[in-house]
Design a protein around this motif. Structure first.
Motif, PDB file in Angstrom:
ATOM      1  N   GLY B 141     -48.087-120.682  -2.590  1.00  0.00           N
ATOM      2  CA  GLY B 141     -46.691-120.867  -2.194  1.00  0.00           C
ATOM      3  C   GLY B 141     -46.501-120.567  -0.710  1.00  0.00           C
ATOM      4  N   GLN B 142     -47.224-119.557  -0.221  1.00  0.00           N
ATOM      5  CA  GLN B 142     -47.158-119.257   1.215  1.00  0.00           C
ATOM      6  C   GLN B 142     -47.761-120.387   2.025  1.00  0.00           C
ATOM      7  OE1 GLN B 142     -49.059-115.351   1.050  1.00  0.00           O
ATOM      8  NE2 GLN B 142     -47.078-114.406   0.605  1.00  0.00           N
ATOM      9  N   GLY B 143     -48.870-120.962   1.515  1.00  0.00           N
ATOM     10  CA  GLY B 143     -49.474-122.112   2.187  1.00  0.00           C
ATOM     11  C   GLY B 143     -48.501-123.282   2.290  1.00  0.00           C
ATOM     12  N   TYR B 144     -47.642-123.448   1.289  1.00  0.00           N
ATOM     13  CA  TYR B 144     -46.631-124.515   1.339  1.00  0.00           C
ATOM     14  C   TYR B 144     -45.704-124.314   2.546  1.00  0.00           C
ATOM     15  CZ  TYR B 144     -47.381-126.851  -3.216  1.00  0.00           C
ATOM     16  OH  TYR B 144     -47.877-127.592  -4.267  1.00  0.00           O
ATOM     17  N   VAL B 145     -45.331-123.061   2.803  1.00  0.00           N
ATOM     18  CA  VAL B 145     -44.463-122.793   3.956  1.00  0.00           C
ATOM     19  C   VAL B 145     -45.214-123.117   5.258  1.00  0.00           C
ATOM     20  CG1 VAL B 145     -42.992-121.120   5.132  1.00  0.00           C
ATOM     21  CG2 VAL B 145     -43.305-120.957   2.660  1.00  0.00           C
ATOM     22  N   TYR B 146     -46.499-122.730   5.323  1.00  0.00           N
ATOM     23  CA  TYR B 146     -47.280-123.049   6.524  1.00  0.00           C
ATOM     24  C   TYR B 146     -47.295-124.567   6.742  1.00  0.00           C
ATOM     25  CZ  TYR B 146     -49.475-118.358   5.955  1.00  0.00           C
ATOM     26  OH  TYR B 146     -49.740-117.017   5.808  1.00  0.00           O
ATOM     27  N   LEU B 147     -47.528-125.322   5.663  1.00  0.00           N
ATOM     28  CA  LEU B 147     -47.582-126.782   5.804  1.00  0.00           C
ATOM     29  C   LEU B 147     -46.243-127.329   6.311  1.00  0.00           C
ATOM     30  CD1 LEU B 147     -49.656-127.765   2.614  1.00  0.00           C
ATOM     31  CD2 LEU B 147     -50.351-128.074   5.016  1.00  0.00           C
TER      32      LEU B 147
END
Lengths: 160, 160
Positions: B141-147
């Motif tokens: 989910g954190q990776g989604y924010v980075y993307l």
């Protein structure tokens, strides 16, 4: 509810405890946001954490109603306008936690493992329950990034 | 493995399918990052997604080894330096997916429901498995924010 003496991977009671641990952590995440940021702050145009948390209220309400009624239609997911206010969100949150404690431990195992046509595809109520929990974990992880971006320490992930 | 005719909430086979669905989604998230951002980009000083994904490799390896050996010591979580390279990460990822398919469906239910002293506290192997999966969902989910912060569309959450 069918009882069995054989060992099982997960009981409805254990599933309830598992989810409630996550819900306590999500509640602490809601509380960690400053009042003026909960419904406004986000990263890169994503939805604010207060909005994501209201989505969790919607999907959890939908799921509990469906587990009770065996009605899985989209209309159960319809969005009503929600107050942009932490107290209302936390109150709805706590009401749902009480419903989970009252309703989830007693679900029928046969019902939970029978496939249904639900908005996320054909799946069992067990899968739908995990989908709801996983969606909460997913969005809470995003809330952690928002808190970091605000210079705040998120609650400890391992504490439930 | 003990078999039972009674309905159950979740079988080891269903748990395996559930996790592999998440692992495919996490793999697509790894692939969604530009080459020069996977191990460098993050928001607010958090760890880059490549680093988080290597942590998932570490915790998953620890878990699979512990499920096999019933050894739950911290040393199984020791961190070795990891190549900052997508191909090596994906190769380790795929090796672990194959191990999960080979090892998880056959776990003993009695073993999975017996509490152990593990690094995250006293809990059952079933709980430890969910902790590992939930940690993956959280960081993804954190990776989604980075993307999103990179102006990129994350993979669809509901697609597994």
């Amino acid at each position: 509810m069918t009882q069995t003496e054989a060992p099982v991977l997960l009981t409805p009671e254990a599933l309830t405890r598992h989810w409630q641990g996550h819900r306590r952590l999500t509640r602490r995440t809601i509380e960690a946001f400053p009042d003026d940021q909960l419904f406004s702050f986000s990263v890169s145009g994503m939805r604010p954490f207060g909005t994501l948390a209201w989505e969790m209220v919607t999907t959890t309400t939908y799921l509990l109603n469906a587990l009770k009624s065996d009605s899985w239609g989209w209309e159960g997911l319809s969005r009503e306008p929600r107050p942009q206010e932490r107290a209302a969100l936390l109150s709805a949150w706590d009401d749902l936690s009480a419903r989970i404690d009252a309703e989830l431990p007693g679900v029928s195992l046969a019902f939970m493992s029978t496939e249904k046509d639900i908005p996320f595809g054909r799946q069992t109520p067990t899968s739908a329950t995990f989908y709801t929990i996983d969606n909460e974990i997913h969005h809470r992880g995003q809330g952690y990034v928002y808190l970091r971006a605000l210079g705040l320490e998120p609650p400890a992930f391992y504490e439930r």
